[in-house]
Design a protein around this motif. Structure first.
Motif, PDB file in Angstrom:
ATOM      1  N   ASP A  43       0.810  -1.216   0.000  1.00  0.00           N
ATOM      2  CA  ASP A  43       0.000   0.000   0.000  1.00  0.00           C
ATOM      3  C   ASP A  43       0.845   1.270   0.000  1.00  0.00           C
ATOM      4  OD1 ASP A  43       1.022  -0.296   2.515  1.00  0.00           O
ATOM      5  OD2 ASP A  43      -0.835   0.229   3.566  1.00  0.00           O
ATOM      6  N   ALA A  44       2.169   1.135  -0.133  1.00  0.00           N
ATOM      7  CA  ALA A  44       3.045   2.305  -0.184  1.00  0.00           C
ATOM      8  C   ALA A  44       2.966   2.963  -1.562  1.00  0.00           C
ATOM      9  CB  ALA A  44       4.485   1.890   0.126  1.00  0.00           C
ATOM     10  N   ASP A  45       3.546   4.138  -1.669  1.00  0.00           N
ATOM     11  CA  ASP A  45       3.664   4.811  -2.970  1.00  0.00           C
ATOM     12  C   ASP A  45       5.023   4.545  -3.611  1.00  0.00           C
ATOM     13  OD1 ASP A  45       1.104   6.192  -2.862  1.00  0.00           O
ATOM     14  OD2 ASP A  45       2.010   7.444  -1.299  1.00  0.00           O
ATOM     15  N   VAL A  46       6.058   4.514  -2.785  1.00  0.00           N
ATOM     16  CA  VAL A  46       7.421   4.260  -3.266  1.00  0.00           C
ATOM     17  C   VAL A  46       8.093   3.290  -2.305  1.00  0.00           C
ATOM     18  CG1 VAL A  46       9.678   5.250  -3.801  1.00  0.00           C
ATOM     19  CG2 VAL A  46       7.603   6.575  -4.270  1.00  0.00           C
ATOM     20  N   VAL A  47       8.723   2.268  -2.853  1.00  0.00           N
ATOM     21  CA  VAL A  47       9.525   1.333  -2.068  1.00  0.00           C
ATOM     22  C   VAL A  47      10.945   1.379  -2.611  1.00  0.00           C
ATOM     23  CG1 VAL A  47       9.943  -1.071  -1.461  1.00  0.00           C
ATOM     24  CG2 VAL A  47       7.601  -0.192  -1.508  1.00  0.00           C
ATOM     25  N   ALA A  48      11.903   1.756  -1.760  1.00  0.00           N
ATOM     26  CA  ALA A  48      13.311   1.813  -2.165  1.00  0.00           C
ATOM     27  C   ALA A  48      14.011   0.537  -1.731  1.00  0.00           C
ATOM     28  CB  ALA A  48      13.991   3.029  -1.554  1.00  0.00           C
ATOM     29  N   LEU A  49      14.544  -0.187  -2.699  1.00  0.00           N
ATOM     30  CA  LEU A  49      15.311  -1.399  -2.428  1.00  0.00           C
ATOM     31  C   LEU A  49      16.788  -1.024  -2.444  1.00  0.00           C
ATOM     32  CD1 LEU A  49      13.406  -3.994  -4.658  1.00  0.00           C
ATOM     33  CD2 LEU A  49      12.998  -3.402  -2.260  1.00  0.00           C
ATOM     34  N   GLY A  50      17.336  -0.745  -1.260  1.00  0.00           N
ATOM     35  CA  GLY A  50      18.744  -0.376  -1.163  1.00  0.00           C
ATOM     36  C   GLY A  50      19.614  -1.618  -1.201  1.00  0.00           C
ATOM     37  N   GLU A  51      20.513  -1.677  -2.146  1.00  0.00           N
ATOM     38  CA  GLU A  51      21.273  -2.907  -2.366  1.00  0.00           C
ATOM     39  C   GLU A  51      22.738  -2.765  -1.990  1.00  0.00           C
ATOM     40  OE1 GLU A  51      22.963  -2.656  -6.888  1.00  0.00           O
ATOM     41  OE2 GLU A  51      20.955  -3.466  -6.656  1.00  0.00           O
ATOM     42  N   LEU A  52      23.362  -3.909  -1.772  1.00  0.00           N
ATOM     43  CA  LEU A  52      24.807  -4.034  -1.780  1.00  0.00           C
ATOM     44  C   LEU A  52      25.180  -4.435  -3.197  1.00  0.00           C
ATOM     45  CD1 LEU A  52      25.286  -6.043   1.516  1.00  0.00           C
ATOM     46  CD2 LEU A  52      26.225  -3.778   1.083  1.00  0.00           C
ATOM     47  N   HIS A  53      25.898  -3.582  -3.909  1.00  0.00           N
ATOM     48  CA  HIS A  53      26.216  -3.867  -5.298  1.00  0.00           C
ATOM     49  C   HIS A  53      26.979  -5.186  -5.431  1.00  0.00           C
ATOM     50  CE1 HIS A  53      24.702   0.013  -6.164  1.00  0.00           C
ATOM     51  NE2 HIS A  53      25.772   0.702  -5.817  1.00  0.00           N
ATOM     52  N   GLN A  54      26.696  -5.891  -6.515  1.00  0.00           N
ATOM     53  CA  GLN A  54      27.393  -7.129  -6.863  1.00  0.00           C
ATOM     54  C   GLN A  54      27.335  -8.163  -5.737  1.00  0.00           C
ATOM     55  OE1 GLN A  54      31.129  -5.198  -8.199  1.00  0.00           O
ATOM     56  NE2 GLN A  54      30.681  -6.058 -10.202  1.00  0.00           N
ATOM     57  N   THR A  55      26.165  -8.273  -5.131  1.00  0.00           N
ATOM     58  CA  THR A  55      25.918  -9.283  -4.099  1.00  0.00           C
ATOM     59  C   THR A  55      24.719 -10.109  -4.564  1.00  0.00           C
ATOM     60  OG1 THR A  55      26.693  -7.700  -2.442  1.00  0.00           O
ATOM     61  CG2 THR A  55      25.558  -9.664  -1.637  1.00  0.00           C
ATOM     62  N   PRO A  56      24.958 -11.246  -5.220  1.00  0.00           N
ATOM     63  CA  PRO A  56      23.871 -11.984  -5.889  1.00  0.00           C
ATOM     64  C   PRO A  56      22.670 -12.285  -5.014  1.00  0.00           C
ATOM     65  CG  PRO A  56      25.987 -12.864  -6.566  1.00  0.00           C
ATOM     66  CD  PRO A  56      26.275 -11.859  -5.485  1.00  0.00           C
ATOM     67  N   ALA A  57      22.878 -12.670  -3.755  1.00  0.00           N
ATOM     68  CA  ALA A  57      21.739 -13.022  -2.907  1.00  0.00           C
ATOM     69  C   ALA A  57      20.818 -11.831  -2.676  1.00  0.00           C
ATOM     70  CB  ALA A  57      22.230 -13.574  -1.568  1.00  0.00           C
TER      71      ALA A  57
END
Length: 427
Positions: A43-57
């Motif tokens: 039900d959110a408007d924006v979801v930010a998926l903050g990643e660790l770059h080059q971490t496949p899992a």
């Protein structure tokens, strides 16, 4: 037969070392499923998926979350830091089938490991008719900001119309990440921070402009922003700039972090880093063999431009830092210092990698033969995308141990062994 058995053992070893991710709810530290996270965030408007770059899992978990969110919110839009505004047309043409993947990749400047880390998201979007926004500012323009200031790119359609770089908590975190690099002045650091902020403002504006372009009778979409965690952790960076433009939007944040044992170790992130944290195991890359990279136009001279320093410098030290004869290391871990290579990187750059601005005399980089003007292409086998990624990879190194740095100079690339030094850790 022996070769077959050896390959099989390698495969089994790799599988045993693979660390599945788990998702932790920061409010109470409980493990939660992808489905439960999607149900909470739908039900959110924006979801930010903050990643660790080059971490496949982490990337795999993000894809699972995108699919689960899409099942609950069919009107889904994906915004990606990994594509820059000036390739939006090529991206949309590929998603609609107007061009093939080869032409798309030739035009889109995909990040390293695109096939493994980001292609699954793009292909899922293509198969399901999902709009993907090329949200980021072009690297060459961010580099121009770092050299000349934000005014140098004012009015360019590929960056945000308005950008700010206040000395707030986000600035303090940026300073902390850069702390201890040689040659940093407040003025230079300010320009580097402005370049970071131009990326955040451009990603935010790309999202809010898209939402503003929709007809009033269209269903409001859920926007999923895929970005490095520094751009979203604690609701700062791009997330804060979305809120600055649209205070009415409900923005949620997921972060990512590593632990030694992902199945049992508590996540180390602060509770306010986001609503959830994707927790994965630490992955150690083997040190690569030293030698020129095959394929450069200057292969025959590849070792020459990055040759070790003359005999008055202890250039042989890195080569002696092997498993049977390790380099000297501190007797105990000092929490007041961080890994360092004894160089100051420049922000951005359009060559790919991170350009070396200056090198400290007698430091690790200087001893290994790295010079100002070189471009750091990879660190311990991981391709370097930008300054934030370089800092992330640097902090994962072990002080006193050898690291492999791939350096580009005058078109040639070579791998150099560098003994990791230290710098003070900011408090």
């Amino acid at each position: 037969m022996r070769l077959h058995r050896f390959v099989l053992l390698l495969a089994l070893f790799a599988a045993a070392c693979a660390s599945p991710a788990r998702i932790v709810r920061t409010a109470d530290g409980a493990d939660v499923s992808v489905g439960a996270v999607a149900a909470d965030l739908a039900d959110a408007d924006v979801v930010a998926l903050g990643e660790l770059h080059q971490t496949p899992a982490v990337h795999e978990t993000h894809l699972d979350l995108i699919q689960a969110l899409h099942a609950r919110r069919p009107q889904l839009v994906i915004a990606m830091e990994m594509f820059e505004r000036d390739v939006q047309t090529a991206l949309l043409r590929y998603l609609t089938g107007a061009i093939d993947e080869g032409d798309f990749l030739a035009a889109a400047r995909p990040w390293p490991d695109y096939k493994r880390d980001y292609r699954p998201v793009v292909e899922y979007a293509k198969a399901n008719g999902i709009v993907v926004l090329a949200a980021n500012a072009p690297r060459k323009l961010a580099a121009k900001v770092a050299r000349e200031g934000a005014a140098a790119v004012k009015g360019d359609a590929n960056v945000a119309r308005d950008t700010t770089a206040p000395e707030d908590a986000y600035y303090a975190e940026f300073v902390k990440a850069m702390d201890g690099h040689p040659g940093v002045t407040k003025e230079f650091l300010g320009r580097m921070y402005a370049a970071q902020c131009i990326k955040d403002d451009t990603m935010a504006e790309s999202i809010t402009d898209y939402l503003a372009s929709l007809r009033i009778d269209e269903p409001k979409p859920l926007v999923v922003l895929v970005c490095g965690r520094m751009h979203s952790d604690h609701g700062r960076g791009a997330v804060q700039r979305i809120k600055n433009r649209r205070p009415d939007l409900d923005c949620r944040v997921l972060s990512a972090d590593t632990v030694k044992n992902p199945s049992s170790d508590p996540f180390p992130s602060p509770r306010d880093v986001g609503s959830y944290v994707v927790v994965v195991g630490e992955v150690e890359r083997p040190v690569m063999a030293v030698g020129p990279v095959i394929g450069s136009a200057k292969d025959k001279d590849a070792a020459k431009p990055v040759a070790a320093k003359p005999a008055d410098k202890p250039a042989a030290a890195p080569a002696k830092a092997t498993e049977d004869k390790p380099a000297a290391a501190p007797a105990a871990v000092d929490e007041n210092v961080r890994p360092a290579l004894g160089l100051m990187p420049e922000y951005g750059g359009d060559e790919g990698g991170v350009k070396v601005g200056s090198v400290r005399d007698g430091g690790a980089a200087d001893v290994a033969g790295i010079e100002a003007g070189d471009v750091l292409v990879a660190l311990n086998g991981k391709a370097i995308k930008d300054i934030e990624h370089y800092t992330e990879l640097l902090d994962a190194l072990t002080i006193g141990k050898a690291a492999t740095v791939r350096v580009r100079r005058e078109g040639a690339e070579v791998d150099l062994q560098v003994i990791v030094g230290s710098r003070p850790r900011s408090r």
